[in-house]
Design a protein around this motif. Structure first.
Motif, PDB file in Angstrom:
ATOM      1  N   VAL A   1      49.300 -19.899  -3.477  1.00  0.00           N
ATOM      2  CA  VAL A   1      49.665 -21.313  -3.352  1.00  0.00           C
ATOM      3  C   VAL A   1      49.790 -21.957  -4.729  1.00  0.00           C
ATOM      4  CG1 VAL A   1      48.844 -23.576  -2.570  1.00  0.00           C
ATOM      5  CG2 VAL A   1      48.701 -21.602  -1.043  1.00  0.00           C
ATOM      6  N   ASN A   2      48.844 -21.668  -5.611  1.00  0.00           N
ATOM      7  CA  ASN A   2      48.890 -22.219  -6.970  1.00  0.00           C
ATOM      8  C   ASN A   2      50.101 -21.704  -7.737  1.00  0.00           C
ATOM      9  OD1 ASN A   2      46.486 -23.627  -6.585  1.00  0.00           O
ATOM     10  ND2 ASN A   2      45.212 -21.957  -7.352  1.00  0.00           N
ATOM     11  N   ALA A   3      50.427 -20.415  -7.550  1.00  0.00           N
ATOM     12  CA  ALA A   3      51.559 -19.818  -8.258  1.00  0.00           C
ATOM     13  C   ALA A   3      52.874 -20.440  -7.799  1.00  0.00           C
ATOM     14  CB  ALA A   3      51.583 -18.309  -8.034  1.00  0.00           C
ATOM     15  N   ILE A   4      53.020 -20.650  -6.506  1.00  0.00           N
ATOM     16  CA  ILE A   4      54.247 -21.239  -5.970  1.00  0.00           C
ATOM     17  C   ILE A   4      54.460 -22.642  -6.530  1.00  0.00           C
ATOM     18  CG2 ILE A   4      55.287 -22.159  -3.849  1.00  0.00           C
ATOM     19  CD1 ILE A   4      54.048 -19.701  -2.412  1.00  0.00           C
ATOM     20  N   LYS A   5      53.399 -23.441  -6.580  1.00  0.00           N
ATOM     21  CA  LYS A   5      53.508 -24.792  -7.148  1.00  0.00           C
ATOM     22  C   LYS A   5      53.874 -24.734  -8.626  1.00  0.00           C
ATOM     23  CE  LYS A   5      52.933 -29.329  -7.381  1.00  0.00           C
ATOM     24  NZ  LYS A   5      53.033 -29.588  -8.812  1.00  0.00           N
ATOM     25  N   ASP A   6      53.252 -23.842  -9.363  1.00  0.00           N
ATOM     26  CA  ASP A   6      53.508 -23.719 -10.802  1.00  0.00           C
ATOM     27  C   ASP A   6      54.955 -23.321 -11.082  1.00  0.00           C
ATOM     28  OD1 ASP A   6      52.648 -23.437 -13.664  1.00  0.00           O
ATOM     29  OD2 ASP A   6      53.120 -21.329 -13.288  1.00  0.00           O
ATOM     30  N   ILE A   7      55.473 -22.343 -10.336  1.00  0.00           N
ATOM     31  CA  ILE A   7      56.844 -21.894 -10.553  1.00  0.00           C
ATOM     32  C   ILE A   7      57.840 -22.976 -10.143  1.00  0.00           C
ATOM     33  CG2 ILE A   7      58.575 -20.168  -9.948  1.00  0.00           C
ATOM     34  CD1 ILE A   7      56.308 -19.163 -11.743  1.00  0.00           C
ATOM     35  N   ALA A   8      57.569 -23.650  -9.045  1.00  0.00           N
ATOM     36  CA  ALA A   8      58.456 -24.743  -8.609  1.00  0.00           C
ATOM     37  C   ALA A   8      58.523 -25.835  -9.674  1.00  0.00           C
ATOM     38  CB  ALA A   8      57.978 -25.310  -7.279  1.00  0.00           C
ATOM     39  N   ASP A   9      57.392 -26.146 -10.291  1.00  0.00           N
ATOM     40  CA  ASP A   9      57.371 -27.140 -11.371  1.00  0.00           C
ATOM     41  C   ASP A   9      58.211 -26.669 -12.561  1.00  0.00           C
ATOM     42  OD1 ASP A   9      55.721 -28.717  -9.876  1.00  0.00           O
ATOM     43  OD2 ASP A   9      53.894 -28.303 -11.025  1.00  0.00           O
ATOM     44  N   LYS A  10      58.087 -25.388 -12.894  1.00  0.00           N
ATOM     45  CA  LYS A  10      58.844 -24.844 -14.027  1.00  0.00           C
ATOM     46  C   LYS A  10      60.345 -24.897 -13.755  1.00  0.00           C
ATOM     47  CE  LYS A  10      55.471 -21.772 -16.266  1.00  0.00           C
ATOM     48  NZ  LYS A  10      54.275 -22.455 -15.812  1.00  0.00           N
ATOM     49  N   ILE A  11      60.746 -24.646 -12.529  1.00  0.00           N
ATOM     50  CA  ILE A  11      62.170 -24.722 -12.172  1.00  0.00           C
ATOM     51  C   ILE A  11      62.691 -26.143 -12.368  1.00  0.00           C
ATOM     52  CG2 ILE A  11      63.761 -24.659 -10.199  1.00  0.00           C
ATOM     53  CD1 ILE A  11      62.211 -22.214  -9.197  1.00  0.00           C
ATOM     54  N   ARG A  12      61.911 -27.113 -11.913  1.00  0.00           N
ATOM     55  CA  ARG A  12      62.339 -28.511 -12.074  1.00  0.00           C
ATOM     56  C   ARG A  12      62.453 -28.883 -13.546  1.00  0.00           C
ATOM     57  NH1 ARG A  12      65.440 -31.589 -11.614  1.00  0.00           N
ATOM     58  NH2 ARG A  12      65.269 -33.797 -11.117  1.00  0.00           N
ATOM     59  N   GLN A  13      61.504 -28.445 -14.345  1.00  0.00           N
ATOM     60  CA  GLN A  13      61.524 -28.742 -15.777  1.00  0.00           C
ATOM     61  C   GLN A  13      62.711 -28.080 -16.472  1.00  0.00           C
ATOM     62  OE1 GLN A  13      57.642 -27.353 -16.876  1.00  0.00           O
ATOM     63  NE2 GLN A  13      56.600 -29.008 -15.780  1.00  0.00           N
ATOM     64  N   LEU A  14      63.012 -26.828 -16.071  1.00  0.00           N
ATOM     65  CA  LEU A  14      64.136 -26.108 -16.679  1.00  0.00           C
ATOM     66  C   LEU A  14      65.470 -26.736 -16.308  1.00  0.00           C
ATOM     67  CD1 LEU A  14      62.846 -22.465 -16.250  1.00  0.00           C
ATOM     68  CD2 LEU A  14      63.550 -23.502 -18.421  1.00  0.00           C
ATOM     69  N   LYS A  15      65.567 -27.283 -15.103  1.00  0.00           N
ATOM     70  CA  LYS A  15      66.795 -27.968 -14.709  1.00  0.00           C
ATOM     71  C   LYS A  15      67.005 -29.211 -15.576  1.00  0.00           C
ATOM     72  CE  LYS A  15      67.223 -26.427  -9.919  1.00  0.00           C
ATOM     73  NZ  LYS A  15      67.196 -26.816  -8.483  1.00  0.00           N
ATOM     74  N   ARG A  16      65.909 -29.888 -15.882  1.00  0.00           N
ATOM     75  CA  ARG A  16      66.008 -31.058 -16.765  1.00  0.00           C
ATOM     76  C   ARG A  16      66.364 -30.634 -18.190  1.00  0.00           C
ATOM     77  NH1 ARG A  16      60.791 -32.922 -14.546  1.00  0.00           N
ATOM     78  NH2 ARG A  16      61.159 -34.438 -12.877  1.00  0.00           N
ATOM     79  N   ALA A  17      65.760 -29.527 -18.647  1.00  0.00           N
ATOM     80  CA  ALA A  17      65.935 -29.096 -20.032  1.00  0.00           C
ATOM     81  C   ALA A  17      67.340 -28.575 -20.305  1.00  0.00           C
ATOM     82  CB  ALA A  17      64.910 -28.010 -20.365  1.00  0.00           C
TER      83      ALA A  17
END
Length: 224
Positions: free
Chosen positions: A195-211
């Motif tokens: 559960v923690n890993a899924i949240k962490d990766i989802a956050d990274k995807i959102r950040q990379l889309k912004r970047a």
């Protein structure tokens, strides 16, 4: 005489296993061995990405390190399950691990999910095997790799794979919820971490889309 000695040894070993095994049936052991294969597949997949990002023509060391650690973590999960089977008196059965199998699983998830992804195919297998192929839904031609958002594509693959592994763990838990100790191990050592890993990766995807690509991806890589 030699064969009689071997048979006697096997009989003694079987008796010792029965002394350990308690309410740990064959179906549960088979299911755990199948999960071991999934964890090893994930480890192999992440190792492929680690080596991809370490290439001189990609040169994103943060991502290389991230996926190297992810590979080690998945392997440690497999080892925990092996140790658990032995602890309960079961038999560890290792199966063949193929990179293409896990790429097919990820591609299926990318193509069928209701989530929003950049592509519908995992391209890492095409690149790591040396193939130059244009696949349905996304251009995996490695000659056009300069247009790839490498980190974003990798993280999208990772999210699909982590969700898949989590789903299989949930099935394993539900299918053997009458085994109190196994339920405890799955909940304590695996499900919470997923559960923690899924949240962490989802956050990274959102950040990379912004970047975005280029400088944004480079700065993101520095923080990994």
């Amino acid at each position: 005489m030699k064969y009689l000695v071997v048979l006697a040894f096997v009989a003694l070993a079987s008796a010792d296993v029965k002394n350990v095994r308690q309410k740990f049936n064959g179906a549960t052991i088979t299911a755990l061995n199948e999960q071991i294969t999934r964890e090893l597949q994930a480890s192999y997949f992440y190792q492929a990405y680690s080596q991809y990002f370490a290439r001189s023509d990609v040169a994103l060391p943060g991502f290389a390190k991230f996926f190297s650690e992810a590979s080690k973590e998945e392997r440690s999960h497999a080892e925990k399950l092996m140790e658990y089977i032995n602890k309960r008196g079961g038999d560890v059965q290792l199966k063949e691990v193929k990179l293409q199998d896990v790429c097919d699983t990820v591609s299926k998830g990318l193509d069928s999910t209701t989530l929003s992804f950049t592509k519908t195919t995992s391209c890492i297998c095409n690149f790591m095997t040396g193939d130059v192929t244009v696949l349905s839904g996304f251009d995996c031609d490695k000659s056009k790799r300069d247009d790839w958002h490498n980190g974003l594509l990798a993280m999208e693959d990772t999210l699909v794979l982590e969700r898949y592994v989590n789903e299989e763990l949930l099935k394993l838990h539900k299918g053997h919820d009458d085994d109190a100790h196994l339920s405890h191990v799955l909940e304590h050592d695996f499900l919470d971490e997923q559960v923690n890993a899924i949240k962490d990766i989802a956050d990274k995807i959102r950040q990379l889309k912004r970047a975005g690509s280029g400088l944004g991806e480079y700065l993101f890589d520095q923080k990994l």
